[in-house]
Write a protein that holds these residues in place. Sequence first.
Motif, PDB file in Angstrom:
ATOM      1  N   LEU A 121       0.828  -1.206   0.000  1.00  0.00           N
ATOM      2  CA  LEU A 121       0.000   0.000   0.000  1.00  0.00           C
ATOM      3  C   LEU A 121       0.861   1.254   0.000  1.00  0.00           C
ATOM      4  O   LEU A 121       1.860   1.338   0.727  1.00  0.00           O
ATOM      5  CB  LEU A 121      -0.897   0.009   1.241  1.00  0.00           C
ATOM      6  CG  LEU A 121      -1.888  -1.155   1.323  1.00  0.00           C
ATOM      7  CD1 LEU A 121      -2.568  -1.198   2.698  1.00  0.00           C
ATOM      8  CD2 LEU A 121      -2.937  -1.033   0.217  1.00  0.00           C
ATOM      9  N   ASP A 122       0.438   2.215  -0.792  1.00  0.00           N
ATOM     10  CA  ASP A 122       1.158   3.482  -0.931  1.00  0.00           C
ATOM     11  C   ASP A 122       0.334   4.585  -0.274  1.00  0.00           C
ATOM     12  O   ASP A 122      -0.717   4.964  -0.787  1.00  0.00           O
ATOM     13  CB  ASP A 122       1.358   3.767  -2.421  1.00  0.00           C
ATOM     14  CG  ASP A 122       2.055   5.097  -2.660  1.00  0.00           C
ATOM     15  OD1 ASP A 122       2.397   5.785  -1.665  1.00  0.00           O
ATOM     16  OD2 ASP A 122       2.243   5.445  -3.835  1.00  0.00           O
ATOM     17  N   TRP A 123       0.805   5.077   0.847  1.00  0.00           N
ATOM     18  CA  TRP A 123       0.019   6.068   1.583  1.00  0.00           C
ATOM     19  C   TRP A 123       0.074   7.455   0.933  1.00  0.00           C
ATOM     20  O   TRP A 123      -0.645   8.341   1.345  1.00  0.00           O
ATOM     21  CB  TRP A 123       0.483   6.147   3.041  1.00  0.00           C
ATOM     22  CG  TRP A 123       1.924   6.558   3.211  1.00  0.00           C
ATOM     23  CD1 TRP A 123       2.412   7.815   3.305  1.00  0.00           C
ATOM     24  CD2 TRP A 123       3.044   5.677   3.299  1.00  0.00           C
ATOM     25  NE1 TRP A 123       3.772   7.791   3.443  1.00  0.00           N
ATOM     26  CE2 TRP A 123       4.190   6.485   3.445  1.00  0.00           C
ATOM     27  CE3 TRP A 123       3.202   4.291   3.263  1.00  0.00           C
ATOM     28  CZ2 TRP A 123       5.474   5.952   3.568  1.00  0.00           C
ATOM     29  CZ3 TRP A 123       4.479   3.766   3.400  1.00  0.00           C
ATOM     30  CH2 TRP A 123       5.589   4.590   3.533  1.00  0.00           C
ATOM     31  N   THR A 124       0.900   7.594  -0.081  1.00  0.00           N
ATOM     32  CA  THR A 124       0.951   8.908  -0.748  1.00  0.00           C
ATOM     33  C   THR A 124       0.140   8.936  -2.040  1.00  0.00           C
ATOM     34  O   THR A 124       0.065   9.978  -2.693  1.00  0.00           O
ATOM     35  CB  THR A 124       2.399   9.310  -1.093  1.00  0.00           C
ATOM     36  OG1 THR A 124       2.875   8.424  -2.106  1.00  0.00           O
ATOM     37  CG2 THR A 124       3.297   9.260   0.110  1.00  0.00           C
ATOM     38  N   ALA A 125      -0.449   7.802  -2.409  1.00  0.00           N
ATOM     39  CA  ALA A 125      -1.126   7.756  -3.716  1.00  0.00           C
ATOM     40  C   ALA A 125      -2.501   8.393  -3.629  1.00  0.00           C
ATOM     41  O   ALA A 125      -3.263   8.124  -2.722  1.00  0.00           O
ATOM     42  CB  ALA A 125      -1.263   6.310  -4.168  1.00  0.00           C
ATOM     43  N   GLY A 126      -2.818   9.214  -4.588  1.00  0.00           N
ATOM     44  CA  GLY A 126      -4.115   9.870  -4.559  1.00  0.00           C
ATOM     45  C   GLY A 126      -4.477  10.435  -5.899  1.00  0.00           C
ATOM     46  O   GLY A 126      -3.912  10.044  -6.922  1.00  0.00           O
ATOM     47  N   ALA A 149       2.221   3.221  11.677  1.00  0.00           N
ATOM     48  CA  ALA A 149       1.651   2.409  10.594  1.00  0.00           C
ATOM     49  C   ALA A 149       0.132   2.386  10.693  1.00  0.00           C
ATOM     50  O   ALA A 149      -0.570   2.523   9.692  1.00  0.00           O
ATOM     51  CB  ALA A 149       2.223   0.995  10.655  1.00  0.00           C
ATOM     52  N   ALA A 150      -0.388   2.225  11.922  1.00  0.00           N
ATOM     53  CA  ALA A 150      -1.846   2.173  12.092  1.00  0.00           C
ATOM     54  C   ALA A 150      -2.477   3.507  11.687  1.00  0.00           C
ATOM     55  O   ALA A 150      -3.540   3.539  11.054  1.00  0.00           O
ATOM     56  CB  ALA A 150      -2.189   1.829  13.533  1.00  0.00           C
ATOM     57  N   ASN A 151      -1.822   4.613  12.021  1.00  0.00           N
ATOM     58  CA  ASN A 151      -2.363   5.921  11.627  1.00  0.00           C
ATOM     59  C   ASN A 151      -2.389   6.068  10.109  1.00  0.00           C
ATOM     60  O   ASN A 151      -3.341   6.615   9.535  1.00  0.00           O
ATOM     61  CB  ASN A 151      -1.527   7.045  12.237  1.00  0.00           C
ATOM     62  CG  ASN A 151      -1.767   7.162  13.730  1.00  0.00           C
ATOM     63  OD1 ASN A 151      -2.813   6.739  14.224  1.00  0.00           O
ATOM     64  ND2 ASN A 151      -0.794   7.704  14.445  1.00  0.00           N
ATOM     65  N   MET A 152      -1.351   5.573   9.460  1.00  0.00           N
ATOM     66  CA  MET A 152      -1.335   5.638   7.996  1.00  0.00           C
ATOM     67  C   MET A 152      -2.403   4.745   7.391  1.00  0.00           C
ATOM     68  O   MET A 152      -3.076   5.123   6.429  1.00  0.00           O
ATOM     69  CB  MET A 152       0.022   5.196   7.478  1.00  0.00           C
ATOM     70  CG  MET A 152       0.997   6.329   7.484  1.00  0.00           C
ATOM     71  SD  MET A 152       2.568   5.735   6.930  1.00  0.00           S
ATOM     72  CE  MET A 152       3.431   7.291   6.910  1.00  0.00           C
ATOM     73  N   LEU A 153      -2.561   3.563   7.967  1.00  0.00           N
ATOM     74  CA  LEU A 153      -3.585   2.653   7.449  1.00  0.00           C
ATOM     75  C   LEU A 153      -4.972   3.248   7.637  1.00  0.00           C
ATOM     76  O   LEU A 153      -5.847   3.100   6.774  1.00  0.00           O
ATOM     77  CB  LEU A 153      -3.480   1.285   8.142  1.00  0.00           C
ATOM     78  CG  LEU A 153      -2.255   0.461   7.732  1.00  0.00           C
ATOM     79  CD1 LEU A 153      -2.101  -0.767   8.626  1.00  0.00           C
ATOM     80  CD2 LEU A 153      -2.340   0.024   6.264  1.00  0.00           C
ATOM     81  N   PHE A 154      -5.167   3.947   8.757  1.00  0.00           N
ATOM     82  CA  PHE A 154      -6.474   4.590   8.936  1.00  0.00           C
ATOM     83  C   PHE A 154      -6.686   5.659   7.861  1.00  0.00           C
ATOM     84  O   PHE A 154      -7.758   5.757   7.259  1.00  0.00           O
ATOM     85  CB  PHE A 154      -6.609   5.189  10.342  1.00  0.00           C
ATOM     86  CG  PHE A 154      -8.013   5.670  10.601  1.00  0.00           C
ATOM     87  CD1 PHE A 154      -9.041   4.771  10.815  1.00  0.00           C
ATOM     88  CD2 PHE A 154      -8.316   7.027  10.574  1.00  0.00           C
ATOM     89  CE1 PHE A 154     -10.352   5.205  11.003  1.00  0.00           C
ATOM     90  CE2 PHE A 154      -9.619   7.472  10.767  1.00  0.00           C
ATOM     91  CZ  PHE A 154     -10.633   6.558  10.981  1.00  0.00           C
ATOM     92  N   GLY A 155      -5.652   6.435   7.609  1.00  0.00           N
ATOM     93  CA  GLY A 155      -5.756   7.435   6.542  1.00  0.00           C
ATOM     94  C   GLY A 155      -6.050   6.801   5.193  1.00  0.00           C
ATOM     95  O   GLY A 155      -6.891   7.279   4.429  1.00  0.00           O
ATOM     96  N   ILE A 156      -5.372   5.690   4.916  1.00  0.00           N
ATOM     97  CA  ILE A 156      -5.591   5.004   3.629  1.00  0.00           C
ATOM     98  C   ILE A 156      -7.032   4.539   3.511  1.00  0.00           C
ATOM     99  O   ILE A 156      -7.677   4.687   2.473  1.00  0.00           O
ATOM    100  CB  ILE A 156      -4.608   3.819   3.486  1.00  0.00           C
ATOM    101  CG1 ILE A 156      -3.186   4.336   3.256  1.00  0.00           C
ATOM    102  CG2 ILE A 156      -5.032   2.888   2.348  1.00  0.00           C
ATOM    103  CD1 ILE A 156      -2.110   3.268   3.330  1.00  0.00           C
ATOM    104  N   MET A 157      -7.583   3.982   4.591  1.00  0.00           N
ATOM    105  CA  MET A 157      -8.944   3.417   4.466  1.00  0.00           C
ATOM    106  C   MET A 157     -10.017   4.498   4.399  1.00  0.00           C
ATOM    107  O   MET A 157     -11.073   4.285   3.821  1.00  0.00           O
ATOM    108  CB  MET A 157      -9.238   2.416   5.601  1.00  0.00           C
ATOM    109  CG  MET A 157      -9.596   3.032   6.931  1.00  0.00           C
ATOM    110  SD  MET A 157      -9.665   1.794   8.242  1.00  0.00           S
ATOM    111  CE  MET A 157     -11.098   2.382   9.171  1.00  0.00           C
ATOM    112  N   ILE A 158      -9.740   5.656   4.970  1.00  0.00           N
ATOM    113  CA  ILE A 158     -10.766   6.703   4.979  1.00  0.00           C
ATOM    114  C   ILE A 158     -10.600   7.647   3.784  1.00  0.00           C
ATOM    115  O   ILE A 158     -11.572   8.085   3.179  1.00  0.00           O
ATOM    116  CB  ILE A 158     -10.697   7.509   6.305  1.00  0.00           C
ATOM    117  CG1 ILE A 158     -11.023   6.588   7.482  1.00  0.00           C
ATOM    118  CG2 ILE A 158     -11.614   8.724   6.269  1.00  0.00           C
ATOM    119  CD1 ILE A 158     -12.413   5.975   7.464  1.00  0.00           C
ATOM    120  N   VAL A 159      -9.368   7.956   3.450  1.00  0.00           N
ATOM    121  CA  VAL A 159      -9.116   8.957   2.408  1.00  0.00           C
ATOM    122  C   VAL A 159      -8.734   8.297   1.081  1.00  0.00           C
ATOM    123  O   VAL A 159      -9.016   8.825   0.014  1.00  0.00           O
ATOM    124  CB  VAL A 159      -7.986   9.914   2.856  1.00  0.00           C
ATOM    125  CG1 VAL A 159      -7.841  11.066   1.877  1.00  0.00           C
ATOM    126  CG2 VAL A 159      -8.243  10.429   4.254  1.00  0.00           C
TER     127      VAL A 159
END
Length: 475
Positions: free
Chosen positions: A407-412, A435-445
Amino acid sequence: MTTHAIRGTFFDFVDDPWKHVGDEEASARFVSDGLLVVDDGIIVAFGPYDELSAEYGDVETTHIEHRIITPGFIDGHIHFPQTRVLGAFGEQLLPWLQKWIFPEEARYAERSYAHEAAGRFFDNLLASGTTTVQAFTSSAPVCTEEFFEEATRRNMRVISGLTGIDQNAPDYFVDTPENFYADSKALIEKYHNVGRNLYAITPRFAFGASPELLQKCAQLKTEHPDAWVHTHISENPAEVRGVGAVHPGADDYLAVYEKYDLVGPKFTGGHAVWLSNSEYKRIHDADAAVTFCPNSNLFLGSGMFRLGKATDPDERVRMTFGTDMGGGNRFSMLAVLDGAYKVGMINNTLLDGSVDPSLKDTAEAERNKLSAYRAFWSITLGGAEGLYIDDRVGSFQVGKEADFVALDWTAGPPGADWHSSLIADGGDPVTVDDAANMLFGIMIVGDERAVDQTWVMGTKVYQQSIVDESTYSAV
Ligand code: GUN
Ligand code: ZN
């Protein structure tokens, strides 16, 4: 030599985070610089790179940088022959089926139509990071065959079966119990436990199943006790009332399936929105499972799944999350997590006692809150447990099949100032909480664009090009 290794930042689970209230990170395993060693598709070693490099330093290694690698996503409830009917306006479940779904699914009796759709279906799954599905097909055996044939070509772990319906559908669509039995039997023999395919005896729902059809399901389960059972349960109020009318002896929806001995381990009832407390208790006692399909439940106006009830430690039920595509209009399990989080939040407004303070239920409200730990557990190890396949997939435990997603947390959105929009983007995660904060961002945003790579049995089967930095900045 087929051994190779993947180096990168890994995040998976060793336990159920709902069992670790206040200490959820204890359920997770985060390895900021890890090595996953794969032999013939099976994980043979996993741990910190420093610890494993002495032994595996010479193994051919792919280094995946600036990504979070999680186990592949598991979709516990999806409809293959609805691949081409997304975005159908205006109806709730029963008229939606009649108007949009049955006419479309009937086309899957034609092999070439089913074949072409199967390619699209699995392409979409892999682009969404989904490596395992439990899927409905249609009532035509060729549809089920094309599903399993394409899954076999992709070497994916799947559960599926001929989807039986013999009432409350147009004449052109209903099957007979005898044909359903004979066709299911032939398909079980051809596909069950062949490669990574698993078979589910699949009565579509109690509203569409006569006692005779359910009797055939019972016979199939007796003759093939290791087969799965997949169906719908208590999705929509009109449907629940309809089941009462067509199965007048049954006390409630679950009782219909219980009568035919279908409810036990490896049984999944999809949606489970309107279950009574008694039905929840009986599903718990039977060690059976339900599927939470938030986006479908919202799209079709079915209702609000009681996440905090399903996760009650005293009567915990096994649970998967599902797209229910096309009731849910996306293939993405990240989108399912987004919907699930919001359903939990709305449930908590209702549980808050805002209208009647005596209704306040703080413990259930706490369980409704879908943290990143709970969310990603639910679509990986928890989903595997729900489907009774956690001995094969769902985590990076040695011996399991190497299905995973980077997963790429910067992709948008191309061209948007995405890099500064994710609250947790402070660069590569260092701690489990990062990591959990990033995963939360990925799932919501995030969306499918956050899925950079998908791997099946240790082989890369999907790579998204838009997240390549040079392409990205050129857009
Ligand atoms: N119940 C019976 N068939 C279906 C279906 O295709 N989708 C959903 N969401 N519910 C069903
Ligand atoms: Zn469904």
